[in-house]
Design a protein around this motif. Structure first.
Motif, PDB file in Angstrom:
ATOM      1  N   ASP A 134      -1.720   0.656  -0.411  1.00  0.00           N
ATOM      2  CA  ASP A 134      -0.420   1.248  -1.865  1.00  0.00           C
ATOM      3  C   ASP A 134       0.112   2.016  -0.822  1.00  0.00           C
ATOM      4  OD1 ASP A 134       0.118   1.963  -3.556  1.00  0.00           O
ATOM      5  OD2 ASP A 134      -1.838   3.115  -4.588  1.00  0.00           O
ATOM      6  N   PRO A 135       1.062   1.739  -0.308  1.00  0.00           N
ATOM      7  CA  PRO A 135       1.909   2.124   0.703  1.00  0.00           C
ATOM      8  C   PRO A 135       2.515   3.626  -0.153  1.00  0.00           C
ATOM      9  CG  PRO A 135       2.941   0.478   0.774  1.00  0.00           C
ATOM     10  CD  PRO A 135       1.449   0.525  -0.320  1.00  0.00           C
ATOM     11  N   VAL A 136       3.233   3.493  -1.739  1.00  0.00           N
ATOM     12  CA  VAL A 136       3.977   4.250  -2.247  1.00  0.00           C
ATOM     13  C   VAL A 136       2.376   5.524  -2.872  1.00  0.00           C
ATOM     14  CG1 VAL A 136       4.960   5.161  -4.686  1.00  0.00           C
ATOM     15  CG2 VAL A 136       5.432   3.078  -3.078  1.00  0.00           C
ATOM     16  N   GLY A 137       1.274   4.894  -2.630  1.00  0.00           N
ATOM     17  CA  GLY A 137       0.597   6.196  -3.018  1.00  0.00           C
ATOM     18  C   GLY A 137      -0.536   6.729  -1.464  1.00  0.00           C
ATOM     19  N   TYR A 138      -0.325   6.487  -0.707  1.00  0.00           N
ATOM     20  CA  TYR A 138      -0.832   7.048   0.221  1.00  0.00           C
ATOM     21  C   TYR A 138       0.565   7.834   1.341  1.00  0.00           C
ATOM     22  CZ  TYR A 138      -5.128   4.401   0.194  1.00  0.00           C
ATOM     23  OH  TYR A 138      -6.127   4.116   0.281  1.00  0.00           O
ATOM     24  N   PRO A 197       6.214   5.070   2.229  1.00  0.00           N
ATOM     25  CA  PRO A 197       6.930   4.038   1.972  1.00  0.00           C
ATOM     26  C   PRO A 197       8.208   3.593   2.693  1.00  0.00           C
ATOM     27  CG  PRO A 197       7.710   6.270   1.002  1.00  0.00           C
ATOM     28  CD  PRO A 197       6.260   6.557   2.038  1.00  0.00           C
ATOM     29  N   PHE A 198       7.749   3.096   3.975  1.00  0.00           N
ATOM     30  CA  PHE A 198       8.077   2.268   4.887  1.00  0.00           C
ATOM     31  C   PHE A 198       8.401   1.433   5.320  1.00  0.00           C
ATOM     32  CE2 PHE A 198       6.138   5.854   7.177  1.00  0.00           C
ATOM     33  CZ  PHE A 198       5.599   4.817   8.545  1.00  0.00           C
ATOM     34  N   TRP A 199       9.167   0.398   6.334  1.00  0.00           N
ATOM     35  CA  TRP A 199       8.923  -0.773   6.846  1.00  0.00           C
ATOM     36  C   TRP A 199       8.162  -1.519   7.006  1.00  0.00           C
ATOM     37  CZ3 TRP A 199       8.259  -2.161  11.631  1.00  0.00           C
ATOM     38  CH2 TRP A 199       8.268  -3.802  12.058  1.00  0.00           C
ATOM     39  N   PRO A 200       6.853  -0.758   7.570  1.00  0.00           N
ATOM     40  CA  PRO A 200       6.208  -2.570   7.984  1.00  0.00           C
ATOM     41  C   PRO A 200       4.758  -2.341   7.077  1.00  0.00           C
ATOM     42  CG  PRO A 200       5.855  -0.478   9.411  1.00  0.00           C
ATOM     43  CD  PRO A 200       6.807  -0.029   8.255  1.00  0.00           C
ATOM     44  N   PHE A 201       5.328  -0.866   6.051  1.00  0.00           N
ATOM     45  CA  PHE A 201       4.227  -1.054   4.728  1.00  0.00           C
ATOM     46  C   PHE A 201       4.608  -1.386   3.680  1.00  0.00           C
ATOM     47  CE2 PHE A 201       2.595   2.408   7.477  1.00  0.00           C
ATOM     48  CZ  PHE A 201       2.064   1.202   8.493  1.00  0.00           C
ATOM     49  N   ASP A 223       7.139  -3.092  -3.864  1.00  0.00           N
ATOM     50  CA  ASP A 223       6.324  -1.722  -3.275  1.00  0.00           C
ATOM     51  C   ASP A 223       8.120  -0.335  -3.965  1.00  0.00           C
ATOM     52  OD1 ASP A 223       4.006  -2.266  -3.258  1.00  0.00           O
ATOM     53  OD2 ASP A 223       3.774  -2.692  -1.344  1.00  0.00           O
ATOM     54  N   ARG A 224       8.768  -1.645  -3.123  1.00  0.00           N
ATOM     55  CA  ARG A 224       9.921  -0.755  -3.491  1.00  0.00           C
ATOM     56  C   ARG A 224      10.652  -0.277  -4.395  1.00  0.00           C
ATOM     57  NH1 ARG A 224      13.425  -4.338   0.403  1.00  0.00           N
ATOM     58  NH2 ARG A 224      11.709  -5.433   0.839  1.00  0.00           N
ATOM     59  N   ASP A 225      10.467  -1.518  -5.463  1.00  0.00           N
ATOM     60  CA  ASP A 225       9.692  -1.361  -7.550  1.00  0.00           C
ATOM     61  C   ASP A 225       9.521  -0.595  -7.426  1.00  0.00           C
ATOM     62  OD1 ASP A 225      12.046  -3.698  -7.409  1.00  0.00           O
ATOM     63  OD2 ASP A 225      10.851  -4.856  -7.629  1.00  0.00           O
ATOM     64  N   ASP A 226       8.093  -0.085  -7.010  1.00  0.00           N
ATOM     65  CA  ASP A 226       6.836   0.589  -7.238  1.00  0.00           C
ATOM     66  C   ASP A 226       7.439   2.090  -6.880  1.00  0.00           C
ATOM     67  OD1 ASP A 226       4.723   1.586  -7.880  1.00  0.00           O
ATOM     68  OD2 ASP A 226       3.354   0.950  -6.746  1.00  0.00           O
ATOM     69  N   LEU A 227       8.224   2.137  -5.935  1.00  0.00           N
ATOM     70  CA  LEU A 227       8.436   3.839  -5.107  1.00  0.00           C
ATOM     71  C   LEU A 227      10.055   4.179  -6.335  1.00  0.00           C
ATOM     72  CD1 LEU A 227       8.440   5.951  -3.184  1.00  0.00           C
ATOM     73  CD2 LEU A 227      10.537   4.263  -1.577  1.00  0.00           C
ATOM     74  N   VAL A 275       7.150  -5.112 -11.958  1.00  0.00           N
ATOM     75  CA  VAL A 275       7.932  -5.409 -10.570  1.00  0.00           C
ATOM     76  C   VAL A 275       8.837  -6.632 -10.378  1.00  0.00           C
ATOM     77  CG1 VAL A 275       7.318  -3.087  -9.662  1.00  0.00           C
ATOM     78  CG2 VAL A 275       5.741  -5.119  -9.789  1.00  0.00           C
ATOM     79  N   HIS A 276       8.864  -6.776  -8.936  1.00  0.00           N
ATOM     80  CA  HIS A 276       9.758  -8.135  -8.558  1.00  0.00           C
ATOM     81  C   HIS A 276       8.390  -9.033  -9.120  1.00  0.00           C
ATOM     82  CE1 HIS A 276      11.305 -11.041  -6.098  1.00  0.00           C
ATOM     83  NE2 HIS A 276      10.314 -10.654  -6.114  1.00  0.00           N
ATOM     84  N   ASP A 277       7.307  -9.002  -8.366  1.00  0.00           N
ATOM     85  CA  ASP A 277       5.966  -9.619  -8.269  1.00  0.00           C
ATOM     86  C   ASP A 277       5.410  -9.934 -10.103  1.00  0.00           C
ATOM     87  OD1 ASP A 277       4.795  -8.298  -7.823  1.00  0.00           O
ATOM     88  OD2 ASP A 277       3.992  -9.012  -5.589  1.00  0.00           O
ATOM     89  N   GLY A 278       5.797  -9.556 -10.595  1.00  0.00           N
ATOM     90  CA  GLY A 278       5.039  -8.836 -12.299  1.00  0.00           C
ATOM     91  C   GLY A 278       4.894  -7.872 -12.602  1.00  0.00           C
ATOM     92  N   VAL A 279       3.091  -7.280 -13.475  1.00  0.00           N
ATOM     93  CA  VAL A 279       3.098  -5.886 -13.678  1.00  0.00           C
ATOM     94  C   VAL A 279       2.333  -4.917 -12.751  1.00  0.00           C
ATOM     95  CG1 VAL A 279       2.428  -4.952 -15.711  1.00  0.00           C
ATOM     96  CG2 VAL A 279       3.444  -7.274 -15.700  1.00  0.00           C
TER      97      VAL A 279
END
Length: 134
Positions: free
Chosen positions: A39-43, A46-50, A55-59, A109-113
């Motif tokens: 969960d890179p957004v929650g932590y 939010p950048f490249w390796p994670f 996750d970009r849609d999430d952000l 998001v891109h791959d679902g909900v």
């Protein structure tokens, strides 16, 4: 006359100590990377390796939620403002004495909900969240 001397080879112990420190440090970094990638957004990383495309849609959605929360002066109106941005608010609760709002939101998001629990805190509008199962 010939002299014989005993030559003792010294072992460099510093080299061995470095390995004992480097291996656990590498394991700690690897475990931390695996945890953050869930969960890179929650932590807050939010950048490249994670970050994946979902996750970009999430952000993007979380930035819209934060913007809606900052635009509203009254915490009670935050869930309505978030819903106006195309995010489905499943549940919300207002903590009146502290001016905090807890919401459970669902969005595409891109791959679902995905679903998140979002907490909007205080006067400075600090937004924290964590990903949960829908």
């Amino acid at each position: 006359m010939q002299r014989w001397a005993l030559v003792v080879r010294r072992i460099d112990r510093a080299r061995g100590r470095r390995w004992w420190l480097a291996v656990p440090a590498a394991l700690v970094v690897a475990v931390a990377a695996v945890v953050v990638s869930t969960d890179p957004v929650g932590y807050g990383v939010p950048f490249w390796p994670f970050l994946s495309r979902a996750d970009r849609d999430d952000l993007r959605v979380m930035e819209a939620v934060a913007g809606a929360a900052r635009a509203e002066g009254d915490p009670a109106r935050v869930p309505v403002a978030v819903a106006a941005d195309g995010v489905e608010v499943l549940a919300s609760r207002l903590n009146a004495p502290h001016g905090a709002v807890w919401m459970r939101v669902r969005y595409h998001v891109h791959d679902g909900v995905r679903c998140r629990e979002v907490m909007v805190l205080g006067d400075r509008v600090q937004v924290t969240s964590r990903r949960v199962d829908c």
